[in-house]
Every structure is written in C-alpha cells, then in structure tokens.
Design an enzyme around this catalytic site. Structure first.
Site, short mmCIF file in Angstrom:
data_model
loop_
_atom_site.label_atom_id
_atom_site.label_comp_id
_atom_site.label_asym_id
_atom_site.label_seq_id
_atom_site.Cartn_x
_atom_site.Cartn_y
_atom_site.Cartn_z
N TYR A 80 -12.13 6.80 6.94
CA TYR A 80 -13.16 5.46 7.26
C TYR A 80 -13.64 5.66 8.84
CZ TYR A 80 -14.51 0.52 7.62
OH TYR A 80 -15.56 -0.49 7.64
N PRO A 90 -13.70 -10.49 0.46
CA PRO A 90 -12.84 -10.38 -0.77
C PRO A 90 -12.12 -8.89 -0.56
CG PRO A 90 -14.92 -11.11 -1.53
CD PRO A 90 -15.32 -10.85 0.08
#
Ligand code: NAD
Length: 248
Positions: A146, A182
């Site tokens: 990431y 979310p």
C-alpha cells in the site's frame, strides 16, 4: 457554486471518500461523471444534480479506454479508486503486489493518459489523485505494498504537474490519515480478530491520530472541492496532507 460550469470525472464514487467527493462536486454545481466497480453503490447520486453514473472497473484497461473515449473533455479528474493490502513484504506475493499496483497506480495512469489530452485541448484543468499519508510520508506497520503504491501516486502526480504546467494542467495528490469509510470498518473488523475485538481495534486506529479522532469523508471532500476549483489555481504538484496530525 464553486464548480459551476465544470465537468468532473470521479472514480470509486460509490462509497467512502469517493462518494463524498462526488456529492460535494454536485452540490458545488459541477456536472459529474461518477463511476464505480459496483453500480449499485452509485444509487442516489442522481437526486443531487447533473450526474452520469457508469459501472467501471478501473483495472480493466479496455473498459477504461472505452469510458474515457465516451466522455466530454473534463475540467476535473478525481482518481479515487484504491485498495489497502494488509501485511509486510513477506506477506506480499506477486499476485498481491500486482493487484495493488494495478488498482492503486496503473488505473490512475490510464485515466490520466486517457483524459489529459482532451482536458489540455479544452483549456486545462485539475487532476486530483488519491494517495495517502501512509506512503513516502508516514510509515505505518503492515502497509508494505500500500505504501509503495501510494508513494508511486505521489511521484506520478509531481511528474504530470511539471510536464504540463505550461499547458494549463494542474495535478495534486491528497494524502489522508485514517478516515471513516466502509473499507476502514472492514480493516477494523480484521484487526479486531487479532487484538481482542473490534472496539479495541477502533481505539487503536483513533489512538494513532494525535487529534484523537478519525477524519471524515466530508473533510477530504472539502479539500477536493478546493483543489478542483479556481481558488487553488496557483497550486500544483503538491501532496495535500489531511491527517489530523498523524505525520507530525
Ligand atoms: P472504500 O475503500 O470504502 O471504497 C472504495 C470504493 O472503490 C468502493 O465503492 C468500491 O466499489 C470501489 N472500487 C473498488 N475496486 C474498484 C475498481 N477496480 N474499479 C472501480 N472502483 C472500485 O473507500 P475509502 O476508504 O474512502 O478509500 C478511497 C480512496 O481513499 C482509496 O484510494 C484509499 O486508498 C484512499 N485512502 C483512504 C483512507 C481511509 O482511511 N479511508 C486513507 C487514506 C487514503
């Protein structure tokens, strides 16, 4: 109406930060071309203004090419789609590496490459790329690929900014700290399994924010509106930290 008369393209506009940005762009009077992998998630946007919604997987090169060909020249491109892989270098096999780079970097490259010529020819515009504080800016545990991919977004952003500065194109990156969304709920649930519950995991995410709270998607959207608008006309090549002091 700070974006009246502008056409904006937003990826991953179905939920989280992308959704908030699409909504804010609509509230500010832009015409918005909003896409997401999951078309269902785009529901409800049409009640907010002049929006065109499309199902689009930004990792599908052919679909992206067809999509950008179908669009009018935009003044704003907001590249939001991204994915958080959990783990160190030892947890990241070739497949995980390729997935993250395809979604977090290559997809943005394709969107920019596809839309920049029409933006430029129509008088210029603002490209906004979603990076993260967890990139070349702030090290976070278990964010190996990431961080690598979000650092690549910063490099790509600065490169586009310098190459097209005389042609009316601005390009900036947004680098949030931890923001309610979310997918963050998913990461909290995942961490909760190893630290003794979701509440404990949420506290850990909050604890690392010096302000003592998570960011809100609306706060990131306000920054995106500013970068999209003419108010930021002298701003290009920047990495806009919005991290509640995480990287201090
Ligand atoms: P999210 O992860 O909850 O939602 C992502 C959206 O992207 C979903 O609607 C999903 O359907 C869509 N999507 C997934 N794969 C796609 C694909 N291949 N093509 C098109 N759409 C796809 O949203 P979020 O947490 O707000 O994250 C949005 C962006 O912000 C990401 O790039 C993320 O890395 C970045 N970011 C988030 C945080 C955070 O704490 N939430 C912090 C820093 C950066």
């Amino acid at each position: 109406m700070r974006l009246k008369g502008k056409t904006a393209v937003c990826t991953a506009a179905g939920q989280g930060i992308g959704r908030s940005v699409a909504e804010a762009f609509l509230r500010e009077g832009a015409t918005v071309h909003a896409s997401d992998l999951d078309a269902e998630k785009l529901r409800g946007l049409d009640s907010l203004g002049d929006v065109h919604t499309t199902q689009l997987d930004v990792t599908d090169g052919q679909a992206v090419a067809a999509y950008v060909d179908s669009l009018p020249a935009p003044q704003v491109l907001f590249n939001c789609a991204g994915y958080v892989h959990h783990g160190t270098v030892l947890d990241c096999d070739d497949e995980s590496w390729d997935f993250s780079f395809n979604l977090n970097v290559t997809a943005m490259h394709r969107m920019i490459r596809g839309l920049l010529p029409s933006m430029r020819d129509a008088g210029g515009g603002s490209i906004i790329n979603m990076s993260s504080a967890a990139s070349s800016i702030k090290a976070a545990p278990n964010r190996y690929v990431y961080m690598a991919s979000k650092a690549a977004v910063i490099g790509m952003t600065r490169s586009v900014a310098v190459d097209f500065i005389r042609q009316g194109i601005r390009c900036n990156a947004i680098c949030p700290g931890t923001v309610e969304s979310p997918s963050l709920e998913g990461r909290i649930a995942e961490l909760g399994r190893s630290v003794g519950g979701a509440e404990k995991a949420r506290e850990m995410f909050i604890e690392r924010q010096p302000m003592g709270r998570l960011g809100r998607p609306e706060e990131v959207a306000a920054l995106a509106v500013w970068l999209a608008s003419d108010e930021s006309d002298f701003v290009t090549g920047t990495t806009q930290l919005i991290d509640g002091g995480w990287s201090l």
